[in-house]
Design a protein around this motif. Structure first.
Motif, PDB file in Angstrom:
ATOM      1  N   THR A 804       0.837  -1.202   0.000  1.00 55.55           N
ATOM      2  CA  THR A 804       0.000   0.000   0.000  1.00 55.55           C
ATOM      3  C   THR A 804       0.874   1.255   0.000  1.00 55.55           C
ATOM      4  O   THR A 804       2.103   1.182   0.055  1.00 55.55           O
ATOM      5  CB  THR A 804      -0.931   0.018   1.216  1.00 55.55           C
ATOM      6  OG1 THR A 804      -0.153   0.334   2.384  1.00 55.55           O
ATOM      7  CG2 THR A 804      -1.614  -1.334   1.409  1.00 55.55           C
ATOM      8  N   LEU A 805       0.225   2.405  -0.011  1.00 60.16           N
ATOM      9  CA  LEU A 805       0.949   3.677   0.010  1.00 60.16           C
ATOM     10  C   LEU A 805       1.709   3.882   1.303  1.00 60.16           C
ATOM     11  O   LEU A 805       2.624   4.714   1.362  1.00 60.16           O
ATOM     12  CB  LEU A 805      -0.036   4.830  -0.220  1.00 60.16           C
ATOM     13  CG  LEU A 805      -0.662   4.884  -1.625  1.00 60.16           C
ATOM     14  CD1 LEU A 805      -1.770   5.933  -1.680  1.00 60.16           C
ATOM     15  CD2 LEU A 805       0.393   5.168  -2.684  1.00 60.16           C
ATOM     16  N   SER A 816      -5.329   0.793   3.841  1.00 59.94           N
ATOM     17  CA  SER A 816      -4.795   1.840   2.968  1.00 59.94           C
ATOM     18  C   SER A 816      -4.961   1.464   1.503  1.00 59.94           C
ATOM     19  O   SER A 816      -5.192   0.298   1.152  1.00 59.94           O
ATOM     20  CB  SER A 816      -3.317   2.083   3.274  1.00 59.94           C
ATOM     21  OG  SER A 816      -3.124   2.355   4.646  1.00 59.94           O
ATOM     22  N   GLU A 817      -4.812   2.468   0.656  1.00 61.10           N
ATOM     23  CA  GLU A 817      -4.941   2.253  -0.781  1.00 61.10           C
ATOM     24  C   GLU A 817      -3.693   1.569  -1.323  1.00 61.10           C
ATOM     25  O   GLU A 817      -2.572   1.917  -0.934  1.00 61.10           O
ATOM     26  CB  GLU A 817      -5.144   3.601  -1.478  1.00 61.10           C
ATOM     27  CG  GLU A 817      -5.339   3.473  -2.989  1.00 61.10           C
ATOM     28  CD  GLU A 817      -5.606   4.820  -3.636  1.00 61.10           C
ATOM     29  OE1 GLU A 817      -4.857   5.177  -4.571  1.00 61.10           O
ATOM     30  OE2 GLU A 817      -6.549   5.510  -3.187  1.00 61.10           O
ATOM     31  N   ASP A 819      -0.498   0.697  -3.561  1.00 64.32           N
ATOM     32  CA  ASP A 819       0.472   1.532  -4.243  1.00 64.32           C
ATOM     33  C   ASP A 819       0.534   1.087  -5.704  1.00 64.32           C
ATOM     34  O   ASP A 819       1.375   0.284  -6.108  1.00 64.32           O
ATOM     35  CB  ASP A 819       1.842   1.397  -3.578  1.00 64.32           C
ATOM     36  CG  ASP A 819       2.854   2.388  -4.123  1.00 64.32           C
ATOM     37  OD1 ASP A 819       2.590   2.972  -5.187  1.00 64.32           O
ATOM     38  OD2 ASP A 819       3.926   2.552  -3.494  1.00 64.32           O
ATOM     39  N   TYR A 820      -0.392   1.629  -6.510  1.00 67.71           N
ATOM     40  CA  TYR A 820      -0.517   1.189  -7.894  1.00 67.71           C
ATOM     41  C   TYR A 820       0.742   1.456  -8.700  1.00 67.71           C
ATOM     42  O   TYR A 820       1.119   0.664  -9.578  1.00 67.71           O
ATOM     43  CB  TYR A 820      -1.719   1.874  -8.545  1.00 67.71           C
ATOM     44  CG  TYR A 820      -3.038   1.546  -7.883  1.00 67.71           C
ATOM     45  CD1 TYR A 820      -3.453   0.226  -7.761  1.00 67.71           C
ATOM     46  CD2 TYR A 820      -3.857   2.562  -7.382  1.00 67.71           C
ATOM     47  CE1 TYR A 820      -4.672  -0.087  -7.157  1.00 67.71           C
ATOM     48  CE2 TYR A 820      -5.066   2.262  -6.785  1.00 67.71           C
ATOM     49  CZ  TYR A 820      -5.471   0.940  -6.654  1.00 67.71           C
ATOM     50  OH  TYR A 820      -6.665   0.637  -6.049  1.00 67.71           O
ATOM     51  N   GLN A 821       1.401   2.601  -8.440  1.00 64.51           N
ATOM     52  CA  GLN A 821       2.630   2.912  -9.174  1.00 64.51           C
ATOM     53  C   GLN A 821       3.693   1.837  -8.923  1.00 64.51           C
ATOM     54  O   GLN A 821       4.422   1.446  -9.834  1.00 64.51           O
ATOM     55  CB  GLN A 821       3.166   4.284  -8.731  1.00 64.51           C
ATOM     56  CG  GLN A 821       2.220   5.444  -9.010  1.00 64.51           C
ATOM     57  CD  GLN A 821       2.193   5.839 -10.475  1.00 64.51           C
ATOM     58  OE1 GLN A 821       2.974   5.319 -11.273  1.00 64.51           O
ATOM     59  NE2 GLN A 821       1.297   6.744 -10.850  1.00 64.51           N
ATOM     60  N   LEU A 822       3.768   1.362  -7.683  1.00 65.16           N
ATOM     61  CA  LEU A 822       4.742   0.315  -7.359  1.00 65.16           C
ATOM     62  C   LEU A 822       4.440  -0.957  -8.146  1.00 65.16           C
ATOM     63  O   LEU A 822       5.358  -1.595  -8.680  1.00 65.16           O
ATOM     64  CB  LEU A 822       4.727   0.040  -5.859  1.00 65.16           C
ATOM     65  CG  LEU A 822       5.712  -1.028  -5.345  1.00 65.16           C
ATOM     66  CD1 LEU A 822       6.222  -0.646  -3.958  1.00 65.16           C
ATOM     67  CD2 LEU A 822       5.058  -2.406  -5.268  1.00 65.16           C
TER      68      LEU A 822
END
Length: 854
Positions: A804-805, A816-817, A819-822
């Motif tokens: 997550t972020l 938590s949301e 971490d899509y970029q990761l």
């Protein structure tokens, strides 16, 4: 009593020192006693040309004392369990003759009884030896320590007496016996026994066992599923759950509808007694389970000790015995005299099965397409405790289903047949884990003794590393029409062809002018060897097993044959010699390089062949992309024939040897990717992907790429498989890549972002280096503790988490949301970058505009 004959399959073995007082030692040991061992082999005979050793190892009978030892073997027979008792088998060791007088002085000083005799046998350094016999095992151990203290080397002192007895008689699993029968409750004891090899396939009575308990180890129930004693026919099983609790009226009514036998007991003490009673009544030959040794039996022994009970789970009401491993923490061994305990995980690993997770749930789902009777597999500990207090019949069904899952896995894989065949082929005990070194020793030692040699000891330094398998530098690219040619069992073939053998090395070094050259100074005798013949016999048996479609036998033989190289290269084997292992691997290098050179000398339909990669025993050949599938098949078969004939001619000309090397055309990849090393233009090794057709259906093959990693997400696996399939089909991947990235950023694929990774150590041991999955496990158990729930990850286990972020979070407590970029950078981008450059594309260029929108 009259003598009785029959056949049996050995289950367990044991040695015992009776420690009876014998005659007092004289200045030269003990006066010789007559040898009454009817199975004693005769005097050794030096091999004569042609090399056909016949005499079994043992000196003259009058020199062998009557030892105060007892060997006990339990076995299966058609008429019920049997206990074989052999008295007076003599402990022994060997020393070089030049040390014999000094050893006698040592033994006399310590008043250790012995008898000695010089032999015609010699060590691998061609030193004659003297054999020392002892009257008790204790005297052997004391003698060994005293001799070692004087820096005198002894030989074969480490072989267990019960194993040596079987090894010298080439007994492997099955035996033919003769002895006097003494009926006992539940079994027959045979005394004054003589054993010799026999072939038979036992029909074991098997019991699957599983326990349920609290997180603190308090027993709740024991499930038992297996062959019924009174009706051992196929399909007739006993289904029993022993449960702590009171059968209330409503429970009894529901219980009557269940397909199981409930045994209610008031407490843990009574549960253990009921288990003991059921095992004795059921009388299994084999007990199976999942992690059954290091969890179920370990806990049963611990709880029995706490309840002051000595569990009598062996035959004849003998005690169960637990022994901790000296090398692995939280591991150990269970001994039940007359019964064998086989753990399903160990058995499948021995048969080279591989699963991402060896949990019962995962293996059952993969093999049986069903799993445990619970909706929350990862939280089953909490559910088990809840059901024990509120729904005991549901717990009983869950407990019994675990037993049945193990039972069905054993039947589905035929793993019991595999274990029996392995024992018959190698002499290993049924429950032996690994055992390659022991298997080699069992097969090789009796032949060595008959040839007049004593086995060497383990290398003192643990052995030096030998060269590994051949791996050539690859030529990276995205290709059409790549053939794979594989040498069939390359290392066993090299052993057969070049006569690589421990004794053959010693004999070859004596006369190198007529020997076969090896590597690192090795020479091998052309006619004095055993291992090539052992492999030839196994090879023929495997070919027959394939013709008979006997998968367990074929697999068992394959594993045994392929283990011989590893054994000879292992410092844990007494026959280790770096010249042996190097003569196998370095010969393999030579064979692979010469094969590649021959292939590149040929062309087909006026188009040349190019070798783009080679790995251990496989050669990858690039053909012209214009060839049809039929033409590629023809070329593959033609190349295999050419290479096989070339090796036949070369070996006959250069070394006057018959070639047992056999290369086969295995696969035609219509499309094939050989990627580069990340961050480099050099070709990778042991990493590739290809598209082939099996029975007319396309199949994607990935080797060493992300999709085979056990900790990769479903997102990555699906992305790689689909992306490669699209590109292999010559379709533009732009739309698929952009759609997948957009769906990831939109949160549409959150259910595919879960990592699953194993905690290989107890949680408390992760102090300095705390990787993401450990951080997630710590968070989970902190939350569990705060909520009053059982801790799940303190002692190893598997954790599911999301990045997550704010870092890794367990899926049970995800706040938590992601971490899509990761995920895009660490999961999708490396997969795409491995293949896109070969078609002139770049991942960043395709998705940069898209990423800027989020």
């Amino acid at each position: 009593m009259s003598l009785t004959t029959g056949q049996a399959f050995l289950l367990t073995r044991h040695q015992k020192d009776l420690r009876r007082s014998g005659k007092q030692p004289t200045s030269n040991g003990i006066a010789p006693e007559e040898n009454n061992d009817p199975g004693a082999p005769s005097k050794p005979v030096k091999p004569q040309a042609p090399f056909k050793p016949k005499a079994q190892f043992k000196p003259k009978a009058q020199f062998k004392p009557k030892a105060d030892s007892e060997l006990v073997y339990w076995g299966w027979t058609e008429h019920g369990p049997a206990r074989f008792v052999i008295h007076h088998e003599t402990p022994l060791l060997f020393v070089e003759q030049k040390h014999a007088l000094q050893v006698e002085q040592i033994l006399n000083t310590l008043a250790i009884r012995y008898q000695s005799q010089p032999l015609d046998h010699q060590t691998f350094h061609h030193q004659p030896v003297t054999i020392f016999y002892f009257y008790t095992l204790d005297e052997l151990y004391r003698a060994q320590q005293a001799i070692k203290h004087r820096d005198i080397e002894t030989f074969e002192h480490d072989l267990r007496l019960q194993d040596k007895y079987l090894i010298e008689r080439s007994i492997r699993g099955g035996v033919e016996f003769i002895g006097t029968a003494h009926p006992q409750p539940g079994y027959t004891e045979y005394r004054d026994v003589r054993l010799k090899p026999a072939k038979l396939h036992p029909k074991f009575r098997i019991l699957s066992l599983d326990i349920e308990c609290s997180m603190e180890g308090d027993l709740y129930s024991v499930g038992l599923y297996g062959h019924n004693l009174s009706t051992p026919e196929p399909g007739m099983v006993d289904k029993t759950v022993i449960m702590i609790g009171e059968p209330m009226a409503e429970i009894q009514s529901e219980e009557a509808t269940l397909d199981l036998n409930m045994v209610w007991v008031k407490d843990e003490y009574q549960l253990l007694l009921a288990l003991e009673h059921h095992v004795q009544r059921h009388d299994p030959d084999v007990i199976i389970g999942w992690n059954v040794i290091n969890f179920d039996f370990k806990l049963l022994i611990e709880r029995a000790k706490k309840q002051d009970i000595s569990l009598r789970l062996g035959r004849g009401l003998t005690l169960a015995h637990w022994r901790d491993s000296r090398t692995e923490a939280n591991q150990g061994f269970i001994t039940l005299p007359g019964r064998v305990v086989i753990d399903g995980i160990d058995a499948l690993r021995t048969a080279t099965y591989f699963f991402e997770s060896f949990s019962l749930e995962n293996v059952a789902q993969e093999l049986l397409q069903r799993g445990k009777k619970t909706d929350h597999v990862d939280q089953r500990a909490e559910q088990i405790t809840y059901d024990f207090h509120h729904n005991k019949l549901k717990l009983a069904q869950y407990n019994l289903e675990d037993c049945k899952l193990v039972w069905d896995i054993f039947e589905h894989t035929q793993i019991m047949d595999f274990m029996i065949l392995r024992s018959q082929l190698t002499g290993l005990e049924l429950d032996k884990v690994g055992g390659s070194v022991a298997a080699f020793t069992n097969l090789y030692l009796p032949k060595l003794h008959r040839a007049g040699y004593i086995a060497p000891n383990l290398p003192p330094d643990g052995g030096l590393a030998s060269p590994g398998g051949y791996v050539m530098n690859s030529k990276p690219g995205f290709y059409k029409n790549v053939l794979v040619l594989d040498f069939k069992s390359l290392y066993p073939s090299i052993i057969r062809t070049f006569k690589i053998d421990p004794m053959g090395l010693i004999e070859g070094l004596k006369d190198p002018d007529s020997a076969i050259p090896g590597f690192k100074g090795a020479w091998f005798s052309r006619d004095k060897h055993f291992l090539p013949d052992i492999i030839t016999e196994l090879w023929q048996q495997r070919d027959q097993a394939k013709r008979d479609k006997d998968a367990p036998r074929s697999q068992a033989i394959k594993i045994i044959m392929n283990s011989f190289y590893g054994v000879l290269g292992s410092g844990g084997c007494r026959f280790y010699d770096t010249r042996l292992a190097s003569s196998i691997t370095m010969r393999g290098h030579q064979i692979m390089q010469q094969t590649a050179a021959w292939i590149e000398e040929h062309s087909f339909f006026d188009r040349p062949c190019e070798v783009i990669y080679g790995d251990t025993d496989s050669t990858f050949v690039l053909l012209d992309e214009a060839f049809t599938n039929e033409q590629c098949q023809q070329i593959g078969n033609r190349l295999a024939n050419i290479i096989n004939q070339a090796w036949t001619d070369k070996l006959a000309h250069d070394h006057q040897l018959e070639s047992h090397l056999e290369i086969e055309f295995e696969t035609h990849f219509q499309r094939f990717l050989m990627p580069t090393i990340r961050g480099s233009e050099a070709g990778s090794k042991k990493r590739y992907a290809g598209l082939t057709y099996l029975n007319g259906k396309p199949e994607m093959v990935f080797k060493g790429l992300e999709t085979v990693r056990t900790d990769w997400t479903e997102l990555a696996r699906e992305f790689q498989h689909t992306l490669y399939k699209i590109i292999f089909d010559d379709i533009d991947p732009t739309s698929y890549i952009q759609t997948t990235v957009a769906a990831t950023l939109n949160g549409e694929l959150n259910h595919k972002l879960i990592y699953r990774k194993r905690l290989r150590r107890p949680l408390r041991e992760y102090v300095k280096n705390i990787p993401p999955h450990v951080r997630a496990a710590k968070i989970a158990d902190e939350k569990n503790k705060a909520l009053g729930k059982p801790l799940q990850y303190q002692n190893k286990g598997w954790i599911n988490y999301v990045m997550t972020l704010v870092g890794p979070e367990p899926i049970d407590y995800l706040t938590s949301e992601p971490d899509y970029q990761l995920y895009i950078e660490k999961q999708l981008k490396p997969i795409a970058d491995a293949i896109l450059p070969f078609i002139g594309m770049d991942f960043d260029s395709l998705v940069d505009n898209q990423m800027s929108l989020f």
